[in-house]
Design a protein around this motif. Structure first.
Motif, PDB file in Angstrom:
ATOM      1  N   PRO A  50      45.347  39.215  45.682  1.00  0.00           N
ATOM      2  CA  PRO A  50      44.710  37.942  45.315  1.00  0.00           C
ATOM      3  C   PRO A  50      43.888  37.325  46.434  1.00  0.00           C
ATOM      4  O   PRO A  50      42.814  36.773  46.190  1.00  0.00           O
ATOM      5  N   ASP A  51      44.384  37.409  47.698  1.00  0.00           N
ATOM      6  CA  ASP A  51      43.629  36.789  48.790  1.00  0.00           C
ATOM      7  C   ASP A  51      42.305  37.505  49.027  1.00  0.00           C
ATOM      8  O   ASP A  51      41.303  36.882  49.381  1.00  0.00           O
ATOM      9  N   LEU A  52      42.257  38.822  48.808  1.00  0.00           N
ATOM     10  CA  LEU A  52      41.009  39.559  48.959  1.00  0.00           C
ATOM     11  C   LEU A  52      40.017  39.165  47.863  1.00  0.00           C
ATOM     12  O   LEU A  52      38.830  38.976  48.117  1.00  0.00           O
ATOM     13  N   ARG A  53      40.516  39.008  46.668  1.00  0.00           N
ATOM     14  CA  ARG A  53      39.647  38.628  45.556  1.00  0.00           C
ATOM     15  C   ARG A  53      39.049  37.240  45.765  1.00  0.00           C
ATOM     16  O   ARG A  53      37.913  36.981  45.385  1.00  0.00           O
ATOM     17  N   SER A  54      39.789  36.344  46.386  1.00  0.00           N
ATOM     18  CA  SER A  54      39.298  34.977  46.564  1.00  0.00           C
ATOM     19  C   SER A  54      38.333  34.849  47.731  1.00  0.00           C
ATOM     20  O   SER A  54      37.551  33.905  47.783  1.00  0.00           O
ATOM     21  N   GLU A  55      38.384  35.792  48.674  1.00  0.00           N
ATOM     22  CA  GLU A  55      37.573  35.675  49.884  1.00  0.00           C
ATOM     23  C   GLU A  55      36.364  36.599  49.912  1.00  0.00           C
ATOM     24  O   GLU A  55      35.576  36.562  50.836  1.00  0.00           O
ATOM     25  N   VAL A  56      36.169  37.437  48.880  1.00  0.00           N
ATOM     26  CA  VAL A  56      35.125  38.454  48.927  1.00  0.00           C
ATOM     27  C   VAL A  56      33.733  37.824  48.967  1.00  0.00           C
ATOM     28  O   VAL A  56      33.480  36.780  48.354  1.00  0.00           O
ATOM     29  N   GLU A  57      32.824  38.442  49.743  1.00  0.00           N
ATOM     30  CA  GLU A  57      31.459  37.949  49.861  1.00  0.00           C
ATOM     31  C   GLU A  57      30.440  38.951  49.339  1.00  0.00           C
ATOM     32  O   GLU A  57      29.310  38.578  49.033  1.00  0.00           O
ATOM     33  N   ASP A  58      30.800  40.215  49.235  1.00  0.00           N
ATOM     34  CA  ASP A  58      29.871  41.219  48.738  1.00  0.00           C
ATOM     35  C   ASP A  58      29.479  40.889  47.297  1.00  0.00           C
ATOM     36  O   ASP A  58      30.329  40.659  46.424  1.00  0.00           O
ATOM     37  N   ALA A  59      28.151  40.850  47.027  1.00  0.00           N
ATOM     38  CA  ALA A  59      27.658  40.399  45.723  1.00  0.00           C
ATOM     39  C   ALA A  59      28.106  41.307  44.581  1.00  0.00           C
ATOM     40  O   ALA A  59      28.455  40.829  43.494  1.00  0.00           O
ATOM     41  N   VAL A  60      28.102  42.623  44.810  1.00  0.00           N
ATOM     42  CA  VAL A  60      28.495  43.557  43.761  1.00  0.00           C
ATOM     43  C   VAL A  60      29.975  43.399  43.433  1.00  0.00           C
ATOM     44  O   VAL A  60      30.374  43.312  42.261  1.00  0.00           O
ATOM     45  N   LEU A  61      30.807  43.354  44.476  1.00  0.00           N
ATOM     46  CA  LEU A  61      32.241  43.208  44.266  1.00  0.00           C
ATOM     47  C   LEU A  61      32.573  41.847  43.661  1.00  0.00           C
ATOM     48  O   LEU A  61      33.462  41.729  42.803  1.00  0.00           O
ATOM     49  N   LYS A  62      31.855  40.808  44.087  1.00  0.00           N
ATOM     50  CA  LYS A  62      32.090  39.477  43.537  1.00  0.00           C
ATOM     51  C   LYS A  62      31.792  39.454  42.042  1.00  0.00           C
ATOM     52  O   LYS A  62      32.523  38.846  41.253  1.00  0.00           O
ATOM     53  N   ALA A  63      30.700  40.140  41.629  1.00  0.00           N
ATOM     54  CA  ALA A  63      30.364  40.207  40.207  1.00  0.00           C
ATOM     55  C   ALA A  63      31.437  40.963  39.432  1.00  0.00           C
ATOM     56  O   ALA A  63      31.799  40.580  38.316  1.00  0.00           O
ATOM     57  N   ALA A  64      31.959  42.026  40.029  1.00  0.00           N
ATOM     58  CA  ALA A  64      33.006  42.806  39.368  1.00  0.00           C
ATOM     59  C   ALA A  64      34.282  41.984  39.206  1.00  0.00           C
ATOM     60  O   ALA A  64      34.920  41.994  38.151  1.00  0.00           O
ATOM     61  N   ILE A  65      34.657  41.241  40.250  1.00  0.00           N
ATOM     62  CA  ILE A  65      35.852  40.410  40.194  1.00  0.00           C
ATOM     63  C   ILE A  65      35.692  39.322  39.139  1.00  0.00           C
ATOM     64  O   ILE A  65      36.634  38.988  38.415  1.00  0.00           O
ATOM     65  N   GLY A  66      34.473  38.772  39.042  1.00  0.00           N
ATOM     66  CA  GLY A  66      34.209  37.737  38.049  1.00  0.00           C
ATOM     67  C   GLY A  66      34.007  38.255  36.644  1.00  0.00           C
ATOM     68  O   GLY A  66      33.833  37.466  35.709  1.00  0.00           O
ATOM     69  N   GLY A  67      34.003  39.577  36.483  1.00  0.00           N
ATOM     70  CA  GLY A  67      33.818  40.163  35.156  1.00  0.00           C
ATOM     71  C   GLY A  67      32.404  40.050  34.621  1.00  0.00           C
ATOM     72  O   GLY A  67      32.175  40.213  33.422  1.00  0.00           O
ATOM     73  N   ASP A  68      31.442  39.799  35.513  1.00  0.00           N
ATOM     74  CA  ASP A  68      30.035  39.683  35.099  1.00  0.00           C
ATOM     75  C   ASP A  68      29.367  41.043  35.336  1.00  0.00           C
ATOM     76  O   ASP A  68      28.744  41.283  36.368  1.00  0.00           O
ATOM     77  N   TYR A  69      29.474  41.927  34.357  1.00  0.00           N
ATOM     78  CA  TYR A  69      29.021  43.302  34.560  1.00  0.00           C
ATOM     79  C   TYR A  69      27.512  43.426  34.474  1.00  0.00           C
ATOM     80  O   TYR A  69      26.925  44.345  35.063  1.00  0.00           O
ATOM     81  N   ALA A  70      26.856  42.524  33.766  1.00  0.00           N
ATOM     82  CA  ALA A  70      25.394  42.525  33.769  1.00  0.00           C
ATOM     83  C   ALA A  70      24.874  42.198  35.169  1.00  0.00           C
ATOM     84  O   ALA A  70      23.922  42.819  35.662  1.00  0.00           O
ATOM     85  N   LYS A  71      25.509  41.237  35.829  1.00  0.00           N
ATOM     86  CA  LYS A  71      25.125  40.889  37.202  1.00  0.00           C
ATOM     87  C   LYS A  71      25.479  42.025  38.149  1.00  0.00           C
ATOM     88  O   LYS A  71      24.730  42.301  39.102  1.00  0.00           O
ATOM     89  N   LEU A  72      26.593  42.685  37.912  1.00  0.00           N
ATOM     90  CA  LEU A  72      26.983  43.824  38.746  1.00  0.00           C
ATOM     91  C   LEU A  72      25.901  44.897  38.715  1.00  0.00           C
ATOM     92  O   LEU A  72      25.514  45.443  39.754  1.00  0.00           O
ATOM     93  N   ILE A  73      25.387  45.182  37.514  1.00  0.00           N
ATOM     94  CA  ILE A  73      24.324  46.192  37.381  1.00  0.00           C
ATOM     95  C   ILE A  73      23.077  45.744  38.130  1.00  0.00           C
ATOM     96  O   ILE A  73      22.446  46.527  38.844  1.00  0.00           O
ATOM     97  N   ALA A  74      22.727  44.456  37.973  1.00  0.00           N
ATOM     98  CA  ALA A  74      21.526  43.936  38.641  1.00  0.00           C
ATOM     99  C   ALA A  74      21.661  44.010  40.157  1.00  0.00           C
ATOM    100  O   ALA A  74      20.695  44.327  40.863  1.00  0.00           O
ATOM    101  N   GLU A  75      22.861  43.706  40.681  1.00  0.00           N
ATOM    102  CA  GLU A  75      23.076  43.735  42.131  1.00  0.00           C
ATOM    103  C   GLU A  75      23.098  45.161  42.661  1.00  0.00           C
ATOM    104  O   GLU A  75      22.682  45.427  43.794  1.00  0.00           O
TER     105      GLU A  75
END
Length: 423
Positions: A386-411
């Motif tokens: 959980p602490d890794l998920r809350s502190e992540v800064e990488d845009a691709v990983l952040k999109a994946a954690i947020g469940g925004d897969y369209a943004k993940l593809i764009a990033e």
């Protein structure tokens, strides 16, 4: 009132706070950053004694939560013992991070430490200075009440200081704990408000002075610039001097590196070296400068930069170390460059690059493909702490954690394209 007195106002020390993003860093640098909160507090105590401060205020978040062991408390007691030996009383208020409910371990503090209670506001008088300090610690982390309303009226004919840990309406993006309005503070009738919780120093009002000193030591790339405490001088009931004591031992900086027009990796490295040297000259103030480099601008070698990030980071750190011991370190290199090529041209290419771009354009609207991503990537994300998920800064990983897969593809698209073109 006595002719004059001086006091220290500090807050948000976060002793021994667990720092993120140190994995993979140089061991010596990682240790310097890890112990920086202690070193900064040690330096503030040293400065306070040297400046002959008459008393010392801590306006909340001395700790970052429950101690891992008693060493955190023992360190604080040792520093309080130094102030006691110098005849300096301390007035300690607990905030959201070190609220009564947050700390399970306790140590008896030296007699010069006066702690504000959490049940009701407490007033401490320093009779020989004609000073009264009013404050209330947090009982639990999420205080939603306006504590100011229950603070006592000012004591007549002496200098009144209010000590408060507050979000003050959520300024600076901080949680709005113990919410209140600026007018609540002004109208209370105190001469000075020693606030805590907001990590960037700021003076909100003069006459009466209402101020956040910010945190004592920057802990990541979101806490850049000088950090420290305030030293306040009062003469005949009036503040005659109000200045910062910069006690940070490690300074963080976001360093832009202009990439417009660069045509080779060697030029990129030259620009990085120049940017680090300029940052040390203008920002370090004789401290270890920890830099996050941001490569910006348009360049014909955008793809090459993207695929060379690992080696560029090594070159950047080499440039920093080449300046000498304890001068600079590169925490991360972030690529924010753009290609000079028209993106539409890549889509229209009749080769593998064009096919990839077309596929990626269609992928964000392909429900079957999105469901596959959720199944594959979602399972992996669920295993992250959980602490890794809350502190992540990488845009691709952040999109994946947020469940925004369209943004993940764009990033991910620019990196995939760069890998294909460079390959």
């Amino acid at each position: 009132m006595p002719s004059s007195f001086r006091f220290i106002h500090t807050a948000d020390i976060h002793l021994d706070s667990p720092l993120k993003g140190l994995a993979g860093q140089d061991k010596y640098i990682a240790e310097r950053i890890r112990t920086a909160t202690r070193d900064a507090f040690n330096q503030l105590v040293e400065l306070s004694i040297g400046e002959r401060a008459d008393f010392f205020i801590i306006a909340g978040d001395l700790y970052d939560g429950d101690w891992r062991d008693y060493n955190t408390g023992l360190f604080f007691v040792r520093q309080m013992g130094r102030l006691k030996s110098a005849g300096v009383p301390v007035y300690l208020l607990y905030g959201n991070h070190d609220a009564e409910s947050q700390i399970t371990r306790h140590l008896n503090l030296p007699e010069n430490v006066n702690t504000f209670g959490s049940r009701n506001p407490v007033t401490f008088k320093i009779n020989n200075l004609d000073v009264a300090l009013h404050g209330q610690s947090f009982r639990q982390r999420d205080i939603a009440d306006n504590l100011v309303l229950s603070y006592p009226d000012p004591v007549d004919s002496i200098f009144n200081i209010g000590v408060l840990h507050t979000g003050l309406g959520g300024i600076g993006g901080h949680e709005n704990y113990a919410p209140c309005a600026l007018d609540d503070l002004i109208n209370k009738g105190y001469d000075y408000w020693a606030l805590g919780h907001v990590h960037k120093s700021r003076v909100l009002n003069e006459y009466p002075h209402i101020a956040f000193p910010g945190n004592l030591q920057g802990r990541n790339a979101n806490e850049t610039g000088d950090r420290g405490a305030y030293i306040v001088t009062v003469e005949d009931g009036e503040i005659v001097d109000f200045s910062a004591l910069h006690s940070d031992v490690v300074r963080w900086a976001l360093v832009p590196v202009e990439m417009d027009g660069v045509a080779s990796i060697d030029q990129v490295i030259d620009h990085i070296r120049d940017a680090i040297e300029d940052a040390v000259k203008n920002l370090a103030d004789s401290r270890l400068l920890v830099c996050r480099l941001r490569l910006q601008g348009s360049t014909e070698i955008h793809e090459k930069i993207l695929t060379s990030l690992h080696s560029l980071t090594a070159e950047a750190r080499s440039s920093a170390l080449g300046l000498g011991s304890d001068v600079a370190w590169v925490e991360r290199v972030v690529v924010e460059t753009k290609t000079v090529t028209d993106s539409r041209a890549s889509v229209e290419r009749e080769d593998t690059v064009g096919e990839l771009m077309q596929m990626l354009q269609e992928a964000s609207a392909d429900t079957d493909f999105i469901e596959e991503l959720k199944a594959d990537i979602g399972e992996m994300i669920g295993r992250l702490p959980p602490d890794l998920r809350s502190e992540v800064e990488d845009a691709v990983l952040k999109a994946a954690i947020g469940g925004d897969y369209a943004k993940l593809i764009a990033e991910a698209k620019p990196y995939l394209l760069a890998r294909l073109i460079e390959g």
